[in-house]
Write a protein that holds these residues in place. Sequence first.
Motif, mmCIF file in Angstrom:
data_model
loop_
_atom_site.group_PDB
_atom_site.id
_atom_site.type_symbol
_atom_site.label_atom_id
_atom_site.label_comp_id
_atom_site.label_asym_id
_atom_site.label_seq_id
_atom_site.Cartn_x
_atom_site.Cartn_y
_atom_site.Cartn_z
ATOM 1 N N ALA A 1 0.698 -1.486 -0.145
ATOM 2 C CA ALA A 1 -0.387 -0.451 0.354
ATOM 3 C C ALA A 1 0.901 1.908 0.295
ATOM 4 O O ALA A 1 2.052 1.585 0.685
ATOM 5 C CB ALA A 1 -1.485 0.124 1.054
ATOM 6 N N ILE B 1 -4.244 3.407 -1.175
ATOM 7 C CA ILE B 1 -5.025 3.342 -0.305
ATOM 8 C C ILE B 1 -6.788 3.477 -0.092
ATOM 9 O O ILE B 1 -7.346 3.232 0.337
ATOM 10 C CB ILE B 1 -3.834 4.351 0.740
ATOM 11 C CG1 ILE B 1 -2.996 3.842 1.919
ATOM 12 C CG2 ILE B 1 -5.597 4.523 2.616
ATOM 13 C CD1 ILE B 1 -1.893 4.507 2.805
ATOM 14 N N GLU C 1 -9.829 4.816 5.426
ATOM 15 C CA GLU C 1 -8.554 5.020 4.632
ATOM 16 C C GLU C 1 -7.443 5.501 6.138
ATOM 17 O O GLU C 1 -6.217 4.697 6.296
ATOM 18 C CB GLU C 1 -8.295 6.849 4.157
ATOM 19 C CG GLU C 1 -9.423 6.271 2.914
ATOM 20 C CD GLU C 1 -8.925 7.685 1.891
ATOM 21 O OE1 GLU C 1 -7.689 8.420 2.014
ATOM 22 O OE2 GLU C 1 -10.459 8.268 0.995
ATOM 23 N N ILE D 1 -6.362 2.082 6.817
ATOM 24 C CA ILE D 1 -5.224 1.127 6.459
ATOM 25 C C ILE D 1 -4.032 1.993 6.658
ATOM 26 O O ILE D 1 -3.005 1.314 6.285
ATOM 27 C CB ILE D 1 -5.997 1.518 4.887
ATOM 28 C CG1 ILE D 1 -7.152 1.040 5.044
ATOM 29 C CG2 ILE D 1 -4.565 0.859 4.246
ATOM 30 C CD1 ILE D 1 -7.029 -0.270 5.180
ATOM 31 N N ALA D 2 -4.278 3.033 6.958
ATOM 32 C CA ALA D 2 -2.557 4.376 6.562
ATOM 33 C C ALA D 2 -1.798 4.318 7.411
ATOM 34 O O ALA D 2 -0.203 3.614 7.958
ATOM 35 C CB ALA D 2 -2.876 6.195 6.324
ATOM 36 N N ARG E 1 -0.685 0.428 7.433
ATOM 37 C CA ARG E 1 1.359 1.167 6.085
ATOM 38 C C ARG E 1 2.132 1.150 6.880
ATOM 39 O O ARG E 1 2.848 0.619 7.146
ATOM 40 C CB ARG E 1 0.158 1.258 4.907
ATOM 41 C CG ARG E 1 1.473 1.393 4.504
ATOM 42 C CD ARG E 1 1.618 3.176 3.407
ATOM 43 N NE ARG E 1 1.561 4.226 4.207
ATOM 44 C CZ ARG E 1 1.427 5.404 3.954
ATOM 45 N NH1 ARG E 1 1.433 5.095 2.624
ATOM 46 N NH2 ARG E 1 1.237 6.270 4.784
ATOM 47 N N SER F 1 -6.752 -7.238 -1.862
ATOM 48 C CA SER F 1 -6.124 -6.026 -0.508
ATOM 49 C C SER F 1 -6.710 -7.313 0.331
ATOM 50 O O SER F 1 -6.962 -7.722 0.205
ATOM 51 C CB SER F 1 -7.435 -4.655 -0.093
ATOM 52 O OG SER F 1 -7.265 -4.724 -0.986
#
Lengths: 74, 598
Positions: free
Chosen positions: B435, B440, B462, B465-466, B469, B493
Amino acid sequence: MRKKVFEIVARIMGVPVEAISLESSPETLENWDSLRHMKLILAIEESLDVQFNDQDIVSIKNVGDVLNRVEAHK
Amino acid sequence: MFYNAAPIPSIVDIENRLAFSDVDLLPPLRVGVLRNVTVEPLEPYLQYLACEMGFRAEVTFGGFDNFFQEALGVVPGILEQKLDVVLIFTPLCALSSMLDLGFAALSNEQVREECQRLIALFGAVVKGVRAQTDGMILWHGVEAPVYPALGIQDTQLQNGQAGLVALLNEGLREALVATGNAFLVNTQTCVERVGARQFYDTRYWHLARAPYARKGLAEIAFEDFKFIRSLKGKTRKCLVLDCDNTLWGGIVGEDGLEGIRVGRDHPGSAFLEFQLEVLSHYHRGVIVALCSKNNEDDVWEVFDKQPDMVLKREHIAAWRINWEDKVGNLRALAAQLNIGTESMVFVDDSDFEINLVRQQMPEVQVLQLPKERPGEYRWLLAACGAFDLPYLTEEDRKRGVRYQVENTRKQIRAEATDLEAYCRSLGMVLEIGMADAFSIPRIAQQTQKTNQFNLTTKRYSEADIARFRDSADCDVFWLKITDKFGDLGIVGSCVVIYRGQDAVIDTLLLSCRALGRGVEARFVSEVMRMAQARGARRILGQYIPTAKNGQVSGFYRLLGFREDSSLGEAGEWSAFELEHAPRREPGVFASVKGPLDA
């Protein structure tokens, strides 16, 4: 009209319709606080197609007053 | 409200409905409201719309007088609990009386200073709220004054009151965009749809600092749920259209090609505008399909020969044009498009068809067009809001084109008897990567929207997910496919969390259009390679059953994982020793590029 008003009050206050009388008020119904009062006014206006003025809203102290004001505007 | 496809019932009807249904059994939707005005009458509308979506709204209101302290976390309040959504209301009347009714007396300098102060405040509040909750933030934008302080002069000035409100909203937008999962709600358009005279309640403004009337609150709640549906993966994907008296006026089988009405002039212009609205939806990534009782050739003749048709064959992803009943046809369309029927909006003018679908397929949203008022068609479609997403990814834009190509792929598949030979003939190129800022949004969106091939169905924003990551103990993977027909974009994903020598697959999902190509196992094997490279000895998979993901119940077993209920709590757990990880072979793919390949 009385039956309709009682039904709306019962639904908004979350009690059975049998528990409602003309004397029902914030003193007799636990749920009847200022926010429920506002919800009741809005629901009555919407369902019975009436429009209260400022004075009506503050002068309504019990179910009898509601009925009285509805009939005055019909 | 007039054009809302699903008008919101009256307060009493809502209360009746909530009292007589099994709302208590629904999963909760926790909504917190931060405000410096009274908006409590919003609650029944939120409850109704949540119930429509299959949720039970639990609404809590922040303090009236300490909005800022609560938002900034200085005093304890509603943000201390777990929330799915935070609604924020700060109308100008309660935000700055100076800029509201006091505006005409201010100098330019004073306006500028007050405006800067408010914008700084917005930024601090958004940060403060985000520090306390991961929930979706919906800030209701400042409405322009109904009667600007400077009257008609206001419009002539760059720095009039209306200009100032635009500036405040721009500041708000910037603060929200800089924060993930935070959006600006366009309250102004809500006012305009309802009309200011019906939107505001002057009595209750003075009695209780409650600015909004019933109709205003219903419209606001309706607007908010466009966002909330996307958060819960309930946004619809496919628009299924009738043809006669929907796409054109008249009945092609009776009136003939020349007799039907669509074009620049009355009465065809209403149908032309409706088609243009359908096209807007197509360009926003909505799948467009036809379901019509007609001879198929008659309908295609209109598409091919009627010169004013703006909707073309190429926009139509799938169709059922026959004399069978529409319920069966809708099911067949859903199967062909690999979507659930609950992703569909069915549009028709006929009472019979609408009621049949409503009765037999309550999960399908129906939109009945009033045949006698075709001018309303385009408004009704635009108002339904069922397809709304707060952001559009590149994948969404291309979706319409992709479904069309998918039809060609399916045709080939029907011809190819052997699935493996078919897969080889596609010349598939797989790419698996990690990602980054570009992927993202799409990954978050996939977690929110994918229901069928989704092992754990965990919904992430988002920002979530960030965070994965950026964490040293996590990897977030994406899968892209290109074949000889085109680029499918990101179709899969995966989120992996490392715990000691275990790599735990937190999320694994694939978009429907990637299925049936043998990519699932390959995706997992590339994830395994990465886990091995990071020192993991074992990889753990979890399957959490839902109403939709039955097809993946045995997925890990199929890959050779061993079931082991001692590994975790919810769902079914299984494990795989990474020393047995499969060898890399091209298989049916033209090429495979993993995250470790240069």
